[in-house]
Design a protein around this motif. Structure first.
Motif, PDB file in Angstrom:
ATOM      1  N   UNK A  27      41.477 -17.783   6.929  1.00 27.49           N
ATOM      2  CA  UNK A  27      40.074 -17.777   7.348  1.00 27.49           C
ATOM      3  C   UNK A  27      39.348 -16.576   6.777  1.00 27.49           C
ATOM      4  N   UNK A  28      38.061 -16.707   6.635  1.00 22.24           N
ATOM      5  CA  UNK A  28      37.243 -15.584   6.170  1.00 22.24           C
ATOM      6  C   UNK A  28      37.488 -14.379   7.074  1.00 22.24           C
ATOM      7  N   UNK A  29      37.604 -13.227   6.429  1.00 19.07           N
ATOM      8  CA  UNK A  29      37.916 -12.006   7.157  1.00 19.07           C
ATOM      9  C   UNK A  29      39.392 -11.703   7.236  1.00 19.07           C
TER      10      UNK A  29
ATOM     11  N   UNK B  31      38.805 -11.089   3.326  1.00 20.84           N
ATOM     12  CA  UNK B  31      38.612 -12.157   2.354  1.00 20.84           C
ATOM     13  C   UNK B  31      37.360 -12.967   2.644  1.00 20.84           C
ATOM     14  N   UNK B  32      36.742 -13.415   1.563  1.00 17.55           N
ATOM     15  CA  UNK B  32      35.519 -14.196   1.634  1.00 17.55           C
ATOM     16  C   UNK B  32      35.747 -15.555   0.988  1.00 17.55           C
ATOM     17  N   UNK B  33      34.967 -16.553   1.358  1.00 11.94           N
ATOM     18  CA  UNK B  33      35.133 -17.867   0.717  1.00 11.94           C
ATOM     19  C   UNK B  33      35.024 -17.793  -0.804  1.00 11.94           C
TER      20      UNK B  33
ATOM     21  N   UNK C 155      44.771 -19.417  -3.644  1.00 13.66           N
ATOM     22  CA  UNK C 155      44.226 -18.719  -2.481  1.00 13.66           C
ATOM     23  C   UNK C 155      42.992 -19.484  -2.033  1.00 13.66           C
ATOM     24  N   UNK C 156      42.993 -19.915  -0.788  1.00 11.97           N
ATOM     25  CA  UNK C 156      41.859 -20.642  -0.233  1.00 11.97           C
ATOM     26  C   UNK C 156      41.378 -19.917   1.014  1.00 11.97           C
ATOM     27  N   UNK C 157      40.096 -19.544   1.005  1.00  9.70           N
ATOM     28  CA  UNK C 157      39.505 -18.837   2.142  1.00  9.70           C
ATOM     29  C   UNK C 157      38.464 -19.755   2.775  1.00  9.70           C
TER      30      UNK C 157
END
Length: 125
Positions: free
Chosen positions: A13-15, A86-88, A121-123
């Motif tokens: 997830x983001x962050x 992390x960001x999308x 990597x998928x955010x």
């Protein structure tokens, strides 16, 4: 034979955070610069960060400064990319690569001769 094995990707997830690993073999580990690159479908590959193993000098693109940290464990011939906050827009396939061009230190992929397979990597937002 020079080999690079990237791992550690996943869905977060983001962050959140992820740590990528690049395990190297087949060459003198302290005689190389290892870079991390990423690619989104339909776009060119982008250099993210690199580290010169001999002295630990590192470089980052502006969009990841303060969020990503590159390091090496010379005993394990492994380079890590710790990714935090992390960001999308960090979503991509991440590749590690090696250059033995001693006079070059940077993120221009044309200088990198050896590449590992990618890790996704998928955010999510």
């Amino acid at each position: 034979e020079v080999q690079l094995q990237a791992s550690g990707g996943g869905l977060v997830q983001a962050g959140g955070s992820l740590r990528l690993s690049c395990a190297a073999s087949g060459f003198a580990f302290d005689d190389v610069t290892i870079g991390w690159f990423r690619q989104v479908p339909g776009k060119g590959r982008e250099g993210v960060s690199c580290i010169r193993i001999s002295d630990g000098t590192s470089k980052y693109i502006d969009s990841v400064k303060g969020r990503f940290d590159i390091s090496s464990d010379n005993a394990k011939n492994t380079v890590y990319l710790q990714m935090s906050s992390l960001k999308p827009e960090d979503t991509a396939v991440y590749y590690c690569a090696a250059t033995f061009e001693g006079d070059y230190f940077g993120l221009n992929q044309v200088w990198y001769d050896y590449w590992g397979q990618g890790t996704q990597v998928t955010v999510s937002s």
